[in-house]
Write a protein that holds these residues in place. Sequence first.
Motif, PDB file in Angstrom:
ATOM      1  N   GLY A  56       0.796  -1.227   0.000  1.00  0.00           N
ATOM      2  CA  GLY A  56       0.000   0.000   0.000  1.00  0.00           C
ATOM      3  C   GLY A  56       0.820   1.265   0.000  1.00  0.00           C
ATOM      4  N   LYS A  57       2.117   1.133  -0.343  1.00  0.00           N
ATOM      5  CA  LYS A  57       2.997   2.288  -0.459  1.00  0.00           C
ATOM      6  C   LYS A  57       3.677   2.265  -1.820  1.00  0.00           C
ATOM      7  CE  LYS A  57       4.163   2.768   4.469  1.00  0.00           C
ATOM      8  NZ  LYS A  57       5.277   2.746   5.470  1.00  0.00           N
ATOM      9  N   ALA A  58       4.075   3.427  -2.294  1.00  0.00           N
ATOM     10  CA  ALA A  58       4.727   3.518  -3.596  1.00  0.00           C
ATOM     11  C   ALA A  58       6.047   2.768  -3.591  1.00  0.00           C
ATOM     12  CB  ALA A  58       4.951   4.975  -3.971  1.00  0.00           C
ATOM     13  N   LEU A  59       6.341   2.105  -4.710  1.00  0.00           N
ATOM     14  CA  LEU A  59       7.614   1.422  -4.869  1.00  0.00           C
ATOM     15  C   LEU A  59       8.679   2.436  -5.262  1.00  0.00           C
ATOM     16  CD1 LEU A  59       6.388  -1.730  -6.842  1.00  0.00           C
ATOM     17  CD2 LEU A  59       6.860  -1.550  -4.388  1.00  0.00           C
ATOM     18  N   SER A  60       9.868   2.240  -4.730  1.00  0.00           N
ATOM     19  CA  SER A  60      10.958   3.189  -4.970  1.00  0.00           C
ATOM     20  C   SER A  60      11.664   2.853  -6.273  1.00  0.00           C
ATOM     21  CB  SER A  60      11.954   3.142  -3.802  1.00  0.00           C
ATOM     22  OG  SER A  60      12.949   4.137  -3.959  1.00  0.00           O
ATOM     23  N   ASN A  61      10.925   2.939  -7.370  1.00  0.00           N
ATOM     24  CA  ASN A  61      11.468   2.633  -8.693  1.00  0.00           C
ATOM     25  C   ASN A  61      11.604   3.908  -9.503  1.00  0.00           C
ATOM     26  OD1 ASN A  61      11.365  -0.085  -8.088  1.00  0.00           O
ATOM     27  ND2 ASN A  61       9.413  -0.431  -9.098  1.00  0.00           N
ATOM     28  N   TYR A  62      12.645   3.977 -10.308  1.00  0.00           N
ATOM     29  CA  TYR A  62      12.781   5.106 -11.221  1.00  0.00           C
ATOM     30  C   TYR A  62      11.788   4.939 -12.367  1.00  0.00           C
ATOM     31  CZ  TYR A  62      16.832   7.457  -9.275  1.00  0.00           C
ATOM     32  OH  TYR A  62      17.659   8.179  -8.463  1.00  0.00           O
ATOM     33  N   LEU A  63      11.069   5.995 -12.663  1.00  0.00           N
ATOM     34  CA  LEU A  63      10.087   5.971 -13.736  1.00  0.00           C
ATOM     35  C   LEU A  63      10.194   7.269 -14.527  1.00  0.00           C
ATOM     36  CD1 LEU A  63       7.628   4.359 -14.909  1.00  0.00           C
ATOM     37  CD2 LEU A  63       6.191   5.850 -13.514  1.00  0.00           C
ATOM     38  N   THR A  64      10.426   7.127 -15.817  1.00  0.00           N
ATOM     39  CA  THR A  64      10.481   8.288 -16.702  1.00  0.00           C
ATOM     40  C   THR A  64       9.164   8.386 -17.461  1.00  0.00           C
ATOM     41  OG1 THR A  64      12.872   8.097 -16.969  1.00  0.00           O
ATOM     42  CG2 THR A  64      11.684   9.350 -18.646  1.00  0.00           C
ATOM     43  N   THR A  65       8.520   9.538 -17.390  1.00  0.00           N
ATOM     44  CA  THR A  65       7.281   9.766 -18.130  1.00  0.00           C
ATOM     45  C   THR A  65       7.539  10.769 -19.245  1.00  0.00           C
ATOM     46  OG1 THR A  65       6.616  11.483 -16.564  1.00  0.00           O
ATOM     47  CG2 THR A  65       5.841   9.246 -16.138  1.00  0.00           C
ATOM     48  N   TYR A  66       6.641  10.777 -20.231  1.00  0.00           N
ATOM     49  CA  TYR A  66       6.867  11.566 -21.437  1.00  0.00           C
ATOM     50  C   TYR A  66       5.726  12.542 -21.679  1.00  0.00           C
ATOM     51  CZ  TYR A  66      10.598   8.231 -22.030  1.00  0.00           C
ATOM     52  OH  TYR A  66      11.724   7.473 -21.814  1.00  0.00           O
ATOM     53  N   THR A  67       5.957  13.462 -22.591  1.00  0.00           N
ATOM     54  CA  THR A  67       5.055  14.592 -22.771  1.00  0.00           C
ATOM     55  C   THR A  67       3.691  14.214 -23.320  1.00  0.00           C
ATOM     56  OG1 THR A  67       6.056  14.991 -24.947  1.00  0.00           O
ATOM     57  CG2 THR A  67       6.931  16.251 -23.089  1.00  0.00           C
ATOM     58  N   ASP A  68       3.543  12.998 -23.857  1.00  0.00           N
ATOM     59  CA  ASP A  68       2.220  12.609 -24.346  1.00  0.00           C
ATOM     60  C   ASP A  68       1.262  12.292 -23.200  1.00  0.00           C
ATOM     61  OD1 ASP A  68       2.783   9.965 -23.495  1.00  0.00           O
ATOM     62  OD2 ASP A  68       3.481   9.359 -25.468  1.00  0.00           O
ATOM     63  N   GLY A  69       1.783  12.278 -21.963  1.00  0.00           N
ATOM     64  CA  GLY A  69       0.951  12.071 -20.799  1.00  0.00           C
ATOM     65  C   GLY A  69       0.632  10.622 -20.492  1.00  0.00           C
ATOM     66  N   VAL A  70       1.062   9.694 -21.353  1.00  0.00           N
ATOM     67  CA  VAL A  70       0.762   8.277 -21.165  1.00  0.00           C
ATOM     68  C   VAL A  70       2.037   7.447 -21.113  1.00  0.00           C
ATOM     69  CG1 VAL A  70      -0.390   6.267 -22.151  1.00  0.00           C
ATOM     70  CG2 VAL A  70      -1.491   8.506 -22.300  1.00  0.00           C
ATOM     71  N   SER A  71       2.934   7.649 -22.064  1.00  0.00           N
ATOM     72  CA  SER A  71       4.130   6.814 -22.193  1.00  0.00           C
ATOM     73  C   SER A  71       5.041   6.930 -20.980  1.00  0.00           C
ATOM     74  CB  SER A  71       4.910   7.199 -23.458  1.00  0.00           C
ATOM     75  OG  SER A  71       4.134   6.987 -24.608  1.00  0.00           O
ATOM     76  N   ALA A  72       5.668   5.801 -20.653  1.00  0.00           N
ATOM     77  CA  ALA A  72       6.604   5.766 -19.534  1.00  0.00           C
ATOM     78  C   ALA A  72       7.649   4.695 -19.782  1.00  0.00           C
ATOM     79  CB  ALA A  72       5.862   5.490 -18.232  1.00  0.00           C
ATOM     80  N   SER A  73       8.718   4.748 -19.021  1.00  0.00           N
ATOM     81  CA  SER A  73       9.792   3.766 -19.146  1.00  0.00           C
ATOM     82  C   SER A  73      10.483   3.589 -17.810  1.00  0.00           C
ATOM     83  CB  SER A  73      10.814   4.219 -20.198  1.00  0.00           C
ATOM     84  OG  SER A  73      11.952   3.365 -20.183  1.00  0.00           O
ATOM     85  N   THR A  74      10.933   2.377 -17.555  1.00  0.00           N
ATOM     86  CA  THR A  74      11.737   2.116 -16.364  1.00  0.00           C
ATOM     87  C   THR A  74      13.142   2.671 -16.510  1.00  0.00           C
ATOM     88  OG1 THR A  74      12.605  -0.006 -17.148  1.00  0.00           O
ATOM     89  CG2 THR A  74      10.466  -0.041 -16.030  1.00  0.00           C
ATOM     90  N   THR A  75      13.546   2.949 -17.738  1.00  0.00           N
ATOM     91  CA  THR A  75      14.898   3.421 -18.085  1.00  0.00           C
ATOM     92  C   THR A  75      15.985   2.569 -17.438  1.00  0.00           C
ATOM     93  OG1 THR A  75      14.918   5.103 -16.318  1.00  0.00           O
ATOM     94  CG2 THR A  75      14.127   5.792 -18.484  1.00  0.00           C
ATOM     95  N   LYS A  76      15.744   1.269 -17.341  1.00  0.00           N
ATOM     96  CA  LYS A  76      16.749   0.384 -16.744  1.00  0.00           C
ATOM     97  C   LYS A  76      17.966   0.193 -17.645  1.00  0.00           C
ATOM     98  CE  LYS A  76      13.531  -2.402 -13.977  1.00  0.00           C
ATOM     99  NZ  LYS A  76      12.836  -3.705 -13.827  1.00  0.00           N
ATOM    100  N   TRP A  77      17.738   0.263 -18.960  1.00  0.00           N
ATOM    101  CA  TRP A  77      18.785  -0.152 -19.883  1.00  0.00           C
ATOM    102  C   TRP A  77      19.410   1.052 -20.569  1.00  0.00           C
ATOM    103  CZ3 TRP A  77      19.421  -4.577 -18.043  1.00  0.00           C
ATOM    104  CH2 TRP A  77      18.350  -5.394 -17.703  1.00  0.00           C
ATOM    105  N   LEU A  78      20.619   1.347 -20.196  1.00  0.00           N
ATOM    106  CA  LEU A  78      21.378   2.409 -20.855  1.00  0.00           C
ATOM    107  C   LEU A  78      21.972   1.841 -22.132  1.00  0.00           C
ATOM    108  CD1 LEU A  78      22.526   5.290 -20.762  1.00  0.00           C
ATOM    109  CD2 LEU A  78      24.476   4.360 -19.485  1.00  0.00           C
ATOM    110  N   GLU A  79      21.662   2.469 -23.247  1.00  0.00           N
ATOM    111  CA  GLU A  79      22.162   1.969 -24.524  1.00  0.00           C
ATOM    112  C   GLU A  79      23.590   2.456 -24.761  1.00  0.00           C
ATOM    113  OE1 GLU A  79      21.231   2.946 -29.089  1.00  0.00           O
ATOM    114  OE2 GLU A  79      19.518   1.984 -28.056  1.00  0.00           O
ATOM    115  N   TYR A  80      24.456   1.507 -25.084  1.00  0.00           N
ATOM    116  CA  TYR A  80      25.837   1.798 -25.442  1.00  0.00           C
ATOM    117  C   TYR A  80      26.014   1.554 -26.939  1.00  0.00           C
ATOM    118  CZ  TYR A  80      26.606   1.379 -20.384  1.00  0.00           C
ATOM    119  OH  TYR A  80      26.558   1.536 -19.022  1.00  0.00           O
TER     120      TYR A  80
END
Length: 491
Positions: A318-342
């Motif tokens: 019942g509490k928020a998970l401490s996960n990084y979440l990136t949201t985008y300007t379309d108001g819907v899209s999101a990403s965990t951004t776990k994978w940094l592309e090399y």
Amino acid sequence: MKLKFNNKASIILLTSVLTIVSCKKGFLDVDPDMRTYIDSPEKLGQLLSTAYPRNEYITFAETASDNVEDKGPGIGANDALLTAYYNWQDWPGSERNSATAYWNSCYAAIAAANQALEAIETRNMGPEALPYKGEALVARAYAHHMLAIFFATPYKKETPNDAPGIPYVTEPEKVLLVKYDRGTVQSVYEKIEKDLVEGINLIDDSKYQVPKYHFTRAAAHAFAARFYLFKGEWQKVIEHANAVVTGGDFTSRLRPWNTTFAQMGRDQYRIEFSKPENPSTLLLTSANSTYQRMANTYHYGMGLKGRQTYAASNNIIGKALSNYLTTYTDGVSASTTKWLEYFFYTTPDTGYPYIQQILLSTDETLMNRAEAYTQLGLIELALKDLNTFYSTRVNGYSPSTDLLTAERVMNYFEKSDIKEAMIDAILAAKKAEFMQEGLRWLDIVRHDITVVKNLYIGEDETIIKLEPGDPRRLFQIPEEAKLAGIELNPR
């Protein structure tokens, strides 16, 4: 010194040799026969660095799962590959991010392991080669198990398991067209277990300069825990999970979501998440992939529903998970951004993108143990594991108010059977934790979970389902494999 491979790969590998060439310039050069060069333990170690899949399963497994949604009309860019996998359609191509690319890379990894094993057998390298034999056997078992998960009917305990498996390759190809038999799911699992059991005790961690790119003893035990979870041999799951960390105590070896990660900025977190130094990471590979950019703002991906699962407070604590979440300007899209592309440059102007993919982690192993405890009726031990898991994930976690009990779990999932409720709790925790890692598909096939997703046709939203037994739950074997006598999956 360069190692060189035989360029006569059989059809089962399809384009795998070409795939590895693009991924590791200088390692696979054309040569009529390279096996004579593998004549020392040092060269075995170099060869076995390629015994791991160099393409990822995240894209197709995640997109086919219920972690991904149709974000709605006009939201996100369209992509034909994602569209196919979202709708459980076969994708004919073999480019990166596809199931065929993963098939190819697994068999390329198996080929490297087999060449190492043949060299050990024929070159009489002595005891110094035994740790490399162990790594080769476990790596071969791992690649075959992943192929069986995606391309064959799931293993079911106390059934004949006589559906077609996947070709279990144990020798290097010496002719162009080798004919292969898929065997049965049962025979494949028997061969996986044979390789795993023989190899695991031969591994010596001291042989590796960067251990987490190889099967260390801990990583091998984590793989064994996963394997026996698929087999339903619960006591073995527990035994192997306990061997992953000293004393079986995972407390300080989990992803530090609400401590170390929470204190980092987004850019630093993206680097740290998949670094070898992360104590939760057990096995890494550099996987040719553009998944992270595809996961960000494409039409099929993480949307409002996924955001609620991944970071919001609608979980059992019942509490928020401490996960990084990136949201985008379309108001819907999101990403965990776990994978940094090399990007790896093969020439000054060309190369390929890749991610540092985590193949095995302590977090998954802990939850596998919790499920095994539950299946054996050891509920207090399973609850202890689940509480340990959430203690590292919840913002403002408090043992006095957030501790899970059997009653609390049953009430939340509205189940009168504690085993059923605990399985629901474990699967829900894993669904959120491993979002955009592809592992949800493993639980879907193990537990015969119906995949329920939304689909917009114009402005109208409908629901689509992938039920247990639907042949589309098996990803299609590459069409070209028929040339090697391999039966495709039914459609």
